[in-house]
Motif scaffolding. Structure first.
Motif, PDB file in Angstrom:
ATOM      1  N   LYS A  14       0.843  -1.197   0.000  1.00  0.00           N
ATOM      2  CA  LYS A  14       0.000   0.000   0.000  1.00  0.00           C
ATOM      3  C   LYS A  14       0.880   1.250   0.000  1.00  0.00           C
ATOM      4  CE  LYS A  14      -4.304   1.257   1.759  1.00  0.00           C
ATOM      5  NZ  LYS A  14      -4.896   1.847   2.901  1.00  0.00           N
ATOM      6  N   GLY A  15       0.506   2.236  -0.772  1.00  0.00           N
ATOM      7  CA  GLY A  15       1.304   3.456  -0.859  1.00  0.00           C
ATOM      8  C   GLY A  15       1.047   4.394   0.311  1.00  0.00           C
ATOM      9  N   GLY A  16       2.068   5.141   0.679  1.00  0.00           N
ATOM     10  CA  GLY A  16       1.897   6.222   1.654  1.00  0.00           C
ATOM     11  C   GLY A  16       1.540   5.809   3.064  1.00  0.00           C
ATOM     12  N   VAL A  17       1.976   4.633   3.481  1.00  0.00           N
ATOM     13  CA  VAL A  17       1.619   4.157   4.825  1.00  0.00           C
ATOM     14  C   VAL A  17       2.712   4.419   5.865  1.00  0.00           C
ATOM     15  CG1 VAL A  17       0.069   2.358   3.949  1.00  0.00           C
ATOM     16  CG2 VAL A  17       2.483   1.812   4.357  1.00  0.00           C
ATOM     17  N   GLY A  18       3.837   4.968   5.413  1.00  0.00           N
ATOM     18  CA  GLY A  18       4.913   5.277   6.369  1.00  0.00           C
ATOM     19  C   GLY A  18       6.130   4.373   6.269  1.00  0.00           C
ATOM     20  N   LYS A  19       6.306   3.702   5.128  1.00  0.00           N
ATOM     21  CA  LYS A  19       7.498   2.841   4.955  1.00  0.00           C
ATOM     22  C   LYS A  19       8.783   3.662   5.026  1.00  0.00           C
ATOM     23  CE  LYS A  19       5.927   1.306   0.937  1.00  0.00           C
ATOM     24  NZ  LYS A  19       4.501   1.688   0.996  1.00  0.00           N
ATOM     25  N   THR A  20       8.834   4.704   4.188  1.00  0.00           N
ATOM     26  CA  THR A  20      10.072   5.489   4.107  1.00  0.00           C
ATOM     27  C   THR A  20      10.325   6.246   5.410  1.00  0.00           C
ATOM     28  OG1 THR A  20       9.787   5.677   1.729  1.00  0.00           O
ATOM     29  CG2 THR A  20      11.258   7.272   2.763  1.00  0.00           C
ATOM     30  N   THR A  21       9.267   6.813   5.976  1.00  0.00           N
ATOM     31  CA  THR A  21       9.396   7.521   7.258  1.00  0.00           C
ATOM     32  C   THR A  21       9.933   6.569   8.324  1.00  0.00           C
ATOM     33  OG1 THR A  21       7.532   8.901   6.590  1.00  0.00           O
ATOM     34  CG2 THR A  21       8.089   8.898   8.931  1.00  0.00           C
ATOM     35  N   THR A  22       9.450   5.340   8.314  1.00  0.00           N
ATOM     36  CA  THR A  22       9.908   4.345   9.287  1.00  0.00           C
ATOM     37  C   THR A  22      11.350   3.932   9.008  1.00  0.00           C
ATOM     38  OG1 THR A  22       7.659   3.557   9.667  1.00  0.00           O
ATOM     39  CG2 THR A  22       9.437   2.018  10.210  1.00  0.00           C
ATOM     40  N   PRO A  44      12.289   3.121  -6.639  1.00  0.00           N
ATOM     41  CA  PRO A  44      12.686   4.043  -7.710  1.00  0.00           C
ATOM     42  C   PRO A  44      12.297   5.499  -7.416  1.00  0.00           C
ATOM     43  CG  PRO A  44      11.525   2.145  -8.614  1.00  0.00           C
ATOM     44  CD  PRO A  44      11.450   2.019  -7.125  1.00  0.00           C
ATOM     45  N   GLN A  45      11.314   5.710  -6.537  1.00  0.00           N
ATOM     46  CA  GLN A  45      10.961   7.088  -6.147  1.00  0.00           C
ATOM     47  C   GLN A  45      12.116   7.777  -5.424  1.00  0.00           C
ATOM     48  OE1 GLN A  45       6.521   7.558  -4.808  1.00  0.00           O
ATOM     49  NE2 GLN A  45       7.215   5.631  -3.912  1.00  0.00           N
ATOM     50  N   GLY A  46      12.988   6.992  -4.794  1.00  0.00           N
ATOM     51  CA  GLY A  46      14.157   7.559  -4.118  1.00  0.00           C
ATOM     52  C   GLY A  46      13.839   8.463  -2.939  1.00  0.00           C
ATOM     53  N   PRO A 133       9.369  -0.394  -2.376  1.00  0.00           N
ATOM     54  CA  PRO A 133       8.373   0.399  -3.100  1.00  0.00           C
ATOM     55  C   PRO A 133       6.952  -0.065  -2.733  1.00  0.00           C
ATOM     56  CG  PRO A 133       9.285  -1.284  -4.529  1.00  0.00           C
ATOM     57  CD  PRO A 133      10.019  -1.391  -3.230  1.00  0.00           C
ATOM     58  N   PRO A 134       5.947   0.741  -3.073  1.00  0.00           N
ATOM     59  CA  PRO A 134       4.569   0.369  -2.764  1.00  0.00           C
ATOM     60  C   PRO A 134       3.997  -0.645  -3.748  1.00  0.00           C
ATOM     61  CG  PRO A 134       4.634   2.538  -3.767  1.00  0.00           C
ATOM     62  CD  PRO A 134       6.053   2.103  -3.630  1.00  0.00           C
ATOM     63  N   SER A 135       4.534  -1.838  -3.729  1.00  0.00           N
ATOM     64  CA  SER A 135       4.110  -2.861  -4.675  1.00  0.00           C
ATOM     65  C   SER A 135       4.692  -4.190  -4.207  1.00  0.00           C
ATOM     66  CB  SER A 135       4.656  -2.488  -6.061  1.00  0.00           C
ATOM     67  OG  SER A 135       4.853  -3.641  -6.840  1.00  0.00           O
ATOM     68  N   ILE A 219       3.232   4.635  16.271  1.00  0.00           N
ATOM     69  CA  ILE A 219       3.805   5.892  15.769  1.00  0.00           C
ATOM     70  C   ILE A 219       2.668   6.899  15.594  1.00  0.00           C
ATOM     71  CG2 ILE A 219       5.205   6.967  13.962  1.00  0.00           C
ATOM     72  CD1 ILE A 219       6.654   4.628  15.456  1.00  0.00           C
ATOM     73  N   PRO A 220       2.682   7.978  16.346  1.00  0.00           N
ATOM     74  CA  PRO A 220       1.576   8.932  16.254  1.00  0.00           C
ATOM     75  C   PRO A 220       1.634   9.738  14.964  1.00  0.00           C
ATOM     76  CG  PRO A 220       3.293   9.817  17.657  1.00  0.00           C
ATOM     77  CD  PRO A 220       3.729   8.427  17.274  1.00  0.00           C
ATOM     78  N   ARG A 221       0.500  10.259  14.575  1.00  0.00           N
ATOM     79  CA  ARG A 221       0.517  11.265  13.512  1.00  0.00           C
ATOM     80  C   ARG A 221       1.179  12.507  14.107  1.00  0.00           C
ATOM     81  NH1 ARG A 221      -1.589  12.097   8.728  1.00  0.00           N
ATOM     82  NH2 ARG A 221      -2.916  10.256   8.614  1.00  0.00           N
ATOM     83  N   ASN A 222       2.248  12.959  13.481  1.00  0.00           N
ATOM     84  CA  ASN A 222       3.019  14.064  14.045  1.00  0.00           C
ATOM     85  C   ASN A 222       3.582  14.887  12.898  1.00  0.00           C
ATOM     86  OD1 ASN A 222       6.284  14.497  15.229  1.00  0.00           O
ATOM     87  ND2 ASN A 222       4.563  15.460  16.232  1.00  0.00           N
ATOM     88  N   VAL A 223       3.235  16.156  12.887  1.00  0.00           N
ATOM     89  CA  VAL A 223       3.597  16.996  11.753  1.00  0.00           C
ATOM     90  C   VAL A 223       5.122  17.114  11.593  1.00  0.00           C
ATOM     91  CG1 VAL A 223       3.474  19.193  13.003  1.00  0.00           C
ATOM     92  CG2 VAL A 223       3.009  19.134  10.541  1.00  0.00           C
TER      93      VAL A 223
HETATM   94  N1  ATP Z   1       3.478   9.418  11.636  1.00  0.00           N
HETATM   95  C1  ATP Z   1       3.317  10.340  10.691  1.00  0.00           C
HETATM   96  N2  ATP Z   1       2.759  11.539  10.991  1.00  0.00           N
HETATM   97  C2  ATP Z   1       2.567  12.484  10.031  1.00  0.00           C
HETATM   98  N3  ATP Z   1       2.901  12.308   8.741  1.00  0.00           N
HETATM   99  C3  ATP Z   1       3.468  11.145   8.388  1.00  0.00           C
HETATM  100  C4  ATP Z   1       3.712  10.105   9.334  1.00  0.00           C
HETATM  101  N4  ATP Z   1       4.283   9.054   8.692  1.00  0.00           N
HETATM  102  C5  ATP Z   1       4.387   9.428   7.405  1.00  0.00           C
HETATM  103  N5  ATP Z   1       3.903  10.667   7.214  1.00  0.00           N
HETATM  104  C6  ATP Z   1       3.802  11.402   5.930  1.00  0.00           C
HETATM  105  O1  ATP Z   1       2.929  10.657   5.093  1.00  0.00           O
HETATM  106  C7  ATP Z   1       3.429  10.607   3.757  1.00  0.00           C
HETATM  107  C8  ATP Z   1       3.689   9.141   3.361  1.00  0.00           C
HETATM  108  O2  ATP Z   1       4.713   8.632   4.207  1.00  0.00           O
HETATM  109  P1  ATP Z   1       5.905   7.757   3.616  1.00  0.00           P
HETATM  110  O3  ATP Z   1       6.527   8.425   2.457  1.00  0.00           O
HETATM  111  O4  ATP Z   1       6.780   7.382   4.753  1.00  0.00           O
HETATM  112  O5  ATP Z   1       5.073   6.502   3.138  1.00  0.00           O
HETATM  113  P2  ATP Z   1       5.558   5.328   2.169  1.00  0.00           P
HETATM  114  O6  ATP Z   1       4.799   4.125   2.587  1.00  0.00           O
HETATM  115  O7  ATP Z   1       7.011   5.251   2.126  1.00  0.00           O
HETATM  116  O8  ATP Z   1       5.022   5.858   0.769  1.00  0.00           O
HETATM  117  P3  ATP Z   1       5.301   5.157  -0.673  1.00  0.00           P
HETATM  118  O9  ATP Z   1       4.394   3.980  -0.689  1.00  0.00           O
HETATM  119  O10 ATP Z   1       4.954   6.197  -1.685  1.00  0.00           O
HETATM  120  O11 ATP Z   1       6.736   4.777  -0.698  1.00  0.00           O
HETATM  121  C9  ATP Z   1       4.666  11.469   3.755  1.00  0.00           C
HETATM  122  O12 ATP Z   1       4.324  12.753   3.364  1.00  0.00           O
HETATM  123  C10 ATP Z   1       5.119  11.454   5.207  1.00  0.00           C
HETATM  124  O13 ATP Z   1       5.844  12.621   5.547  1.00  0.00           O
END
Ligand code: ATP
Ligand code: MG
Length: 265
Positions: A14-22, A44-46, A133-135, A219-223
């Motif tokens: 799933k895309g955008g779930v916090g993989k890269t942030t983690t 590839p998004q880097g 990647p998200p796939s 992991i909380p939602r945190n700006v």
């Molecule tokens: N805990 C959090 N609180 C607030 N924003 C977050 C949090 N975790 C991630 N984000 C934001 O959500 C977006 C998606 O996060 P991230 O890039 O880590 O997801 P991803 O799973 O790596 O995405 P992709 O599937 O595209 O690789 C980013 O803009 C990131 O800054």
């Protein structure tokens, strides 16, 4: 004597779930604990590369070059601004189309083989974290074949659990074919908001269905977490006292503890 590095893939199709942030912040938190950490950007998004300040003009040796056998591990590794934290960056070269050309029998094993062939260089690290990647494509499969375990970030929102069964089927498949020892290290609930009933419900569901597999740390939602990448640093450097930093420190400690227990068992 140095131990083999612990190789962990951070995966969820799933895309955008916090993989890269983690990947970035767990990596930084482990580095803060004096662990030597290598991040492999396998997307590839880097995004992990950008989030750690590796500009595009500094991506001469990339994960793609490594998988193609054009560079060695040490040639591809770059230091980041964080002590003990290194990265192999990615560019769009890595889009799987190129890898699909590799002979069928070998293409799931590229990363594993390259890490095995570089085992002496890999000993410089305690942890290798792979940002997927998200796939569930050939890149993610490469990560699962190379890794000892995977961490699955799960966004605390509706439908979060829906894709999980497909992910678990892929893990099972990899276990049966290429990597019998692959484990799910843990599921990390991300973007958690304790004031939101939906977050609480996703957490209940996840803990009920997956039990101990779900990390105690959420992991909380945190700006601050979303701002840090635009400054090209982990949140632990950007705002060390933020809730995001505290959470990823706690996740790193939980991971280290989990491993100690496993080794003792
Ligand atoms: N805990 C959090 N609180 C607030 N924003 C977050 C949090 N975790 C991630 N984000 C934001 O959500 C977006 C998606 O996060 P991230 O890039 O880590 O997801 P991803 O799973 O790596 O995405 P992709 O599937 O595209 O690789 C980013 O803009 C990131 O800054
Ligand atoms: Mg990502």
């Amino acid at each position: 004597m140095a131990n083999d590095p612990k190789i962990i893939a951070i995966a969820n199709q799933k895309g955008g779930v916090g993989k890269t942030t983690t990947t970035i912040n767990l990596g930084a938190a482990l580095a803060e604990q004096n662990k030597r950490v290598l991040l492999i950007d396998l997307d590839p998004q880097g995004n992990a590369s950008t989030g750690l300040g590796i500009d595009h003009d500094k991506r001469d040796a990339t994960t793609y070059d490594l998988l193609s056998g054009d560079v060695t591990l040490s040639e591809a590794v770059q230091k980041t601004s964080v002590d003990h934290l290194s990265i192999i960056p990615a560019t769009t070269d890595l889009s799987s189309a190129d890898l699909e050309l590799v002979d069928n029998a070998k293409r799931s094993f590229l990363l594993r083989d390259v890490l095995r062939a570089s085992s002496a260089e890999a000993l410089d690290f305690d942890y290798i974290l792979i940002d997927c990647p998200p796939s569930l494509n050939i890149l993610t499969v490469n990560a699962m074949v190379a890794a000892q375990s995977i961490i699955v970030p799960l966004q605390s929102e509706f439908f979060a659990l829906e894709g999980l069964s497909q992910l678990i089927l892929t893990v099972r498949d990899v276990r049966q074919t290429a990597n019998p020892d692959l484990r799910i290290e843990g599921i990390a609930l991300t973007m958690y908001d304790s004031r939101n009933n939906l977050s609480l419900q996703v957490e209940d569901d996840a803990r009920e269905n997956m039990g101990d597999m779900v990390f105690k740390t959420v992991i909380p939602r945190n700006v601050r977490l979303s701002e840090a990448p635009s400054f090209a640093i982990p949140v632990l450097t950007y705002d060390s006292g933020s809730k995001g930093s505290t959470a990823y420190r706690s996740l790193a400690k939980e991971l280290i503890e989990k491993e100690k227990k496993m080794r003792a068992a």
